[in-house]
Structure formats: C-alpha cells, structure tokens
Design a protein around this motif. Structure first.
Motif, PDB file in Angstrom:
ATOM      1  N   LEU A   1     -38.420  -3.157  -6.189  1.00  0.00           N
ATOM      2  CA  LEU A   1     -37.687  -4.237  -6.842  1.00  0.00           C
ATOM      3  C   LEU A   1     -36.197  -3.926  -6.827  1.00  0.00           C
ATOM      4  CD1 LEU A   1     -39.959  -4.702 -10.002  1.00  0.00           C
ATOM      5  CD2 LEU A   1     -40.030  -6.049  -7.893  1.00  0.00           C
ATOM      6  N   ARG A   2     -35.410  -4.971  -7.041  1.00  0.00           N
ATOM      7  CA  ARG A   2     -33.978  -4.766  -7.196  1.00  0.00           C
ATOM      8  C   ARG A   2     -33.522  -5.413  -8.499  1.00  0.00           C
ATOM      9  NH1 ARG A   2     -31.316  -6.777  -2.126  1.00  0.00           N
ATOM     10  NH2 ARG A   2     -29.654  -5.480  -3.014  1.00  0.00           N
ATOM     11  N   ASN A   3     -32.525  -4.815  -9.126  1.00  0.00           N
ATOM     12  CA  ASN A   3     -32.010  -5.293 -10.400  1.00  0.00           C
ATOM     13  C   ASN A   3     -30.761  -6.144 -10.178  1.00  0.00           C
ATOM     14  OD1 ASN A   3     -33.933  -3.694 -11.841  1.00  0.00           O
ATOM     15  ND2 ASN A   3     -32.629  -1.900 -11.528  1.00  0.00           N
ATOM     16  N   TRP A   4     -30.808  -7.378 -10.637  1.00  0.00           N
ATOM     17  CA  TRP A   4     -29.646  -8.259 -10.618  1.00  0.00           C
ATOM     18  C   TRP A   4     -29.489  -8.860 -12.009  1.00  0.00           C
ATOM     19  CZ3 TRP A   4     -30.748 -11.374  -5.519  1.00  0.00           C
ATOM     20  CH2 TRP A   4     -30.210 -10.671  -4.432  1.00  0.00           C
ATOM     21  N   SER A   5     -28.289  -8.775 -12.548  1.00  0.00           N
ATOM     22  CA  SER A   5     -28.042  -9.289 -13.894  1.00  0.00           C
ATOM     23  C   SER A   5     -27.091 -10.473 -13.853  1.00  0.00           C
ATOM     24  CB  SER A   5     -27.454  -8.190 -14.781  1.00  0.00           C
ATOM     25  OG  SER A   5     -28.355  -7.103 -14.899  1.00  0.00           O
ATOM     26  N   ILE A   6     -27.122 -11.258 -14.921  1.00  0.00           N
ATOM     27  CA  ILE A   6     -26.212 -12.395 -15.071  1.00  0.00           C
ATOM     28  C   ILE A   6     -25.497 -12.239 -16.412  1.00  0.00           C
ATOM     29  CG2 ILE A   6     -25.968 -14.892 -15.142  1.00  0.00           C
ATOM     30  CD1 ILE A   6     -28.759 -15.039 -13.815  1.00  0.00           C
ATOM     31  N   ALA A   7     -24.177 -12.055 -16.373  1.00  0.00           N
ATOM     32  CA  ALA A   7     -23.373 -11.965 -17.593  1.00  0.00           C
ATOM     33  C   ALA A   7     -23.004 -13.387 -18.013  1.00  0.00           C
ATOM     34  CB  ALA A   7     -22.122 -11.128 -17.359  1.00  0.00           C
TER      35      ALA A   7
END
Length: 237
Positions: free
Chosen positions: A223-229
């Motif tokens: 998996l890869r981690n992508w965040s939204i601020a």
C-alpha cells in the motif's frame, strides 16, 4: 438498520485545482468534474476540531476557556498503488502543486438509491422516478449517456423541493429550500439519478500530500500512504 452506513462502498473523488479559501459554499463546487481515486484501501478520519484558548483569572481562582480557530485536520489514507488509475494520476499531479484541490467523499455510496429517470422541459423541470420515496431536501445527482436538459448539470448536487413533490415525481433546486430549476431545452440519451444519503457527502478544499510506501511481511498487501490536509470548512451535504 436505518442510519447505519458502512465505510465499505464509500468513494473518494478529486476535482480541479482551486484558489485557496477558508470558507467554501456549494456554488464553489458547481463546475467541478470529479474523478474517483481508485484503490482506496483505508480511509482516515476527517472533521473539524477547535482550538481552545485559556486565561487565568485572579478573582475566580480559575482558568477560563474560550473557543478559537477551527482545524479541518489531515485525512490520512492508504491506497493500493494503481499507476494507470485516472484518479491516482490526478492525485499525483495534485501532490506536485502548491495550490489546494477540490475533494468529495461519498460515504456509504453503494447504499444510494439509483434509477433511470425522465426529465421534462418545463417551468420548473419535473423528474419522474416511480416510487422514489424522497422528502424535501434530499440530495440528487444526475448523470447521462447524452446531454441533460438545459438548466441541469451532470455531477452537480441538487435538492428535492417541496413544491410539486409527489410519490413518483419531483423538482430540484441548486440549494436546499431554493427555487426549483427550470429546464429550457430537451436533452438526449438515458438519464440516471442517484440519491446519496443526506449528510453523508463531504466536500472541501485540501492539499494533496505525499507519503511512504508501506512495507511488511511477504503476505502483506503493498500500500501507499497519501494524505489530504483540509484547507477549508467541510460541507456535509
């Protein structure tokens, strides 16, 4: 059981790059063309928290508190890497940009009623959906294989109005409790209406952030981690 919506089946969409602003309203999202971000494996928490200030008072021998700024937080997500997925491609573009993008989350999206409908050319336009079961204020989104009647835009959230509401037909407004939309020219193709659960769609402006690829043992999914601020208020539609 009514009122319970699973995280499973929810959908995350990314729109276009936008001008940063702290307070957004529904018209800010009216022209967005949404692309679903595929491979969404783990959804992070989202929602405002509020900072609290403090002041010690001599005469009361107590620290008094007061509300200050709101913070939409950072939504930490995990995705299955899909290099050719249009939504993931767009998210990567957003990571490289300095400006925020528009985002939409449809929680429990696969629980939403959906039906082919007909839409009249009238003042206001009337949507025919047999046995729809809606009440005034219900969100409705239209899509089509051709073109919607003039006055309606595919992918835009509309709201059922009380005037003319029957068991099999309704009109819609651009805002809750607003004026019903007039349709001025016939469309073509097959029209479909989807009624997302009220209050279960979040729309906001946010900054797309990069993240690490997940490691693990041999039997672990990559998996890869992508965040939204979150950079604005969060509209709950």
């Amino acid at each position: 059981m009514s009122g319970l919506y699973p995280v499973s089946g929810s959908k995350l969409y990314i729109g276009s790059r936008v001008t940063a602003k702290g307070t957004v309203t529904l018209p800010d999202f009216a022209s967005q063309v949404w692309t679903e971000v595929g491979g969404w494996a783990n959804a992070g928490a989202i929602g405002d928290t509020q900072e609290v200030g403090e002041q010690a008072l001599i005469n009361e021998k107590r620290v008094r508190k007061f509300k200050t700024t709101l913070n939409g937080g950072t939504m930490e997500n995990q995705f299955v890497p899909m290099a050719l997925d249009p939504g993931q491609v767009k998210f990567k573009e957003a990571i490289e940009a300095c400006q925020p993008y528009a985002f939409k989350i449809e929680w429990g999206a696969d629980c939403a009623p959906e039906s082919e409908v007909t839409i009249s050319v009238a003042t206001p336009g009337v949507v025919t959906w047999t046995g729809h079961g809606f009440v005034a204020g219900q969100p409705v989104v239209f899509s089509t294989t051709g073109a919607l009647p003039t006055g309606l835009t595919a992918g835009t959230v509309y709201y059922v109005v009380s005037s003319g509401l029957t068991a099999d037909a309704f009109s819609v407004a651009a805002t809750p409790g607003g004026t019903a939309v007039d349709t001025t020219a016939a469309g073509n193709g097959t029209h479909t209406a989807v009624a997302p659960p009220p209050g279960m769609t979040d729309m906001f402006y946010g900054l797309a952030l990069p993240g690490a690829r997940q490691g693990g043992a041999a039997a672990t999914a990559h998996l890869r981690n992508w965040s939204i601020a979150v950079d604005s208020n969060i509209l709950e539609v």
